[in-house]
Design a protein around this motif. Structure first.
Motif, mmCIF file in Angstrom:
data_model
loop_
_atom_site.group_PDB
_atom_site.id
_atom_site.type_symbol
_atom_site.label_atom_id
_atom_site.label_comp_id
_atom_site.label_asym_id
_atom_site.label_seq_id
_atom_site.Cartn_x
_atom_site.Cartn_y
_atom_site.Cartn_z
ATOM 1 N N GLN A 133 38.978 14.456 62.676
ATOM 2 C CA GLN A 133 39.135 15.540 63.645
ATOM 3 C C GLN A 133 38.908 15.052 65.079
ATOM 4 N N ILE A 134 37.960 14.125 65.244
ATOM 5 C CA ILE A 134 37.705 13.559 66.575
ATOM 6 C C ILE A 134 38.943 12.825 67.082
ATOM 7 N N MET A 135 39.541 11.993 66.223
ATOM 8 C CA MET A 135 40.740 11.258 66.632
ATOM 9 C C MET A 135 41.889 12.216 66.935
ATOM 10 N N GLN A 136 42.003 13.274 66.154
ATOM 11 C CA GLN A 136 43.060 14.247 66.406
ATOM 12 C C GLN A 136 42.847 14.968 67.736
ATOM 13 N N ALA A 137 41.593 15.278 68.056
ATOM 14 C CA ALA A 137 41.300 15.941 69.325
ATOM 15 C C ALA A 137 41.652 15.042 70.507
ATOM 16 N N LEU A 138 41.332 13.764 70.398
ATOM 17 C CA LEU A 138 41.613 12.827 71.487
ATOM 18 C C LEU A 138 43.108 12.565 71.656
ATOM 19 N N GLU A 139 43.880 12.755 70.587
ATOM 20 C CA GLU A 139 45.327 12.508 70.639
ATOM 21 C C GLU A 139 46.132 13.783 70.850
ATOM 22 N N ASP A 140 45.460 14.930 70.923
ATOM 23 C CA ASP A 140 46.155 16.216 71.029
ATOM 24 C C ASP A 140 46.831 16.358 72.387
ATOM 25 N N GLY A 141 48.151 16.395 72.375
ATOM 26 C CA GLY A 141 48.901 16.492 73.626
ATOM 27 C C GLY A 141 48.751 17.824 74.330
ATOM 28 N N ASP A 142 48.249 18.836 73.620
ATOM 29 C CA ASP A 142 48.054 20.151 74.238
ATOM 30 C C ASP A 142 46.730 20.239 74.987
ATOM 31 N N LEU A 143 45.879 19.215 74.857
ATOM 32 C CA LEU A 143 44.585 19.188 75.541
ATOM 33 C C LEU A 143 44.621 18.162 76.662
ATOM 34 N N SER A 144 43.941 18.445 77.751
ATOM 35 C CA SER A 144 43.770 17.440 78.793
ATOM 36 C C SER A 144 42.824 16.369 78.282
ATOM 37 N N GLU A 145 42.762 15.240 78.972
ATOM 38 C CA GLU A 145 41.867 14.164 78.539
ATOM 39 C C GLU A 145 40.423 14.660 78.483
#
Length: 213
Positions: free
Chosen positions: A27-39
């Motif tokens: 889930q952490i890796m998915q959050a960091l790679e989520d294009g809908d979220l800013s860095e």
């Protein structure tokens, strides 16, 4: 340096308790790679997943400062891997949504681990994932990482180009394969099966030779 043969798998970073479950790591890796979220949003989501805020009784844990937290996040994601890759190739070869069944079946087949019910430390999961023997998952990531070069023949270039389209991570999850793509997959699977039979035959021949000595 951490050594899984000697050290217990960590459950804290510099005294701050962490959730070390492999599903949290994914889930952490998915959050960091989520294009809908800013860095910043991705990092905030990752940190909230990693560092535990309270114990089972509801008692609050102290949380690290921002710098320590980011150091801990990087440590958690990378410190399990002791290989040194200086090539700088950052090609993404795994997607935990698209590849879920390939990974799940590989762990069931080769390790007897049910990733839907069994508990694993994130580092243990990554160590086992990165050392899987040949299977559907490893064949697909090899295709994604393969570089098409001028040294390849025309047919080989065409085959890999088709396979890369099939297994591309830039496509929608629902994909309808063309006849050429289906043929490329079938040809690749046949080639892998033939190579497997050749390796097994060589192994049997070697064992037979050793028995004769």
């Amino acid at each position: 340096m951490f050594n899984v043969l000697l050290d217990r798998l960590p459950t804290e970073y510099k005294g701050f308790p962490i959730d070390s479950d492999f599903q949290i790591g994914i889930q952490i890796m998915q959050a960091l790679e989520d294009g809908d979220l800013s860095e910043q949003e991705g990092q905030a989501a990752a940190l909230s997943l990693l560092f535990l805020q309270e114990d089972a009784q509801g008692n609050r844990f102290p949380l690290p400062d921002a710098e320590t937290a980011m150091e801990g996040l990087l440590w958690f994601l990378t410190d399990w891997n002791h290989d040194h890759n200086n090539k700088g190739d950052k090609t993404k070869v795994t997607d935990y949504d698209i590849d879920q069944w390939r990974i799940y079946s590989a762990f069931r087949q080769h390790y007897g681990i049910n990733l839907n019910t069994d508990k694993l430390h994130f580092w243990e999961f990554m160590g086992l994932l990165s050392t899987l023997p040949e299977c559907a998952y490893t064949r697909v990531i090899d295709i994604r990482a393969k570089k098409i070069t001028s040294k390849m023949g025309k047919d080989e270039k065409k085959a890999y180009a088709e396979l890369k389209k099939v297994y591309s991570l830039d496509q929608p999850n629902e994909v309808e394969y063309t006849d050429n793509q289906k043929e490329a997959i079938d040809d690749f699977d046949r080639m892998m099966e033939e190579q497997k039979k050749i390796r097994e035959a060589k192994k049997l021949a070697q064992e037979a030779f050793e028995d004769m000595i």
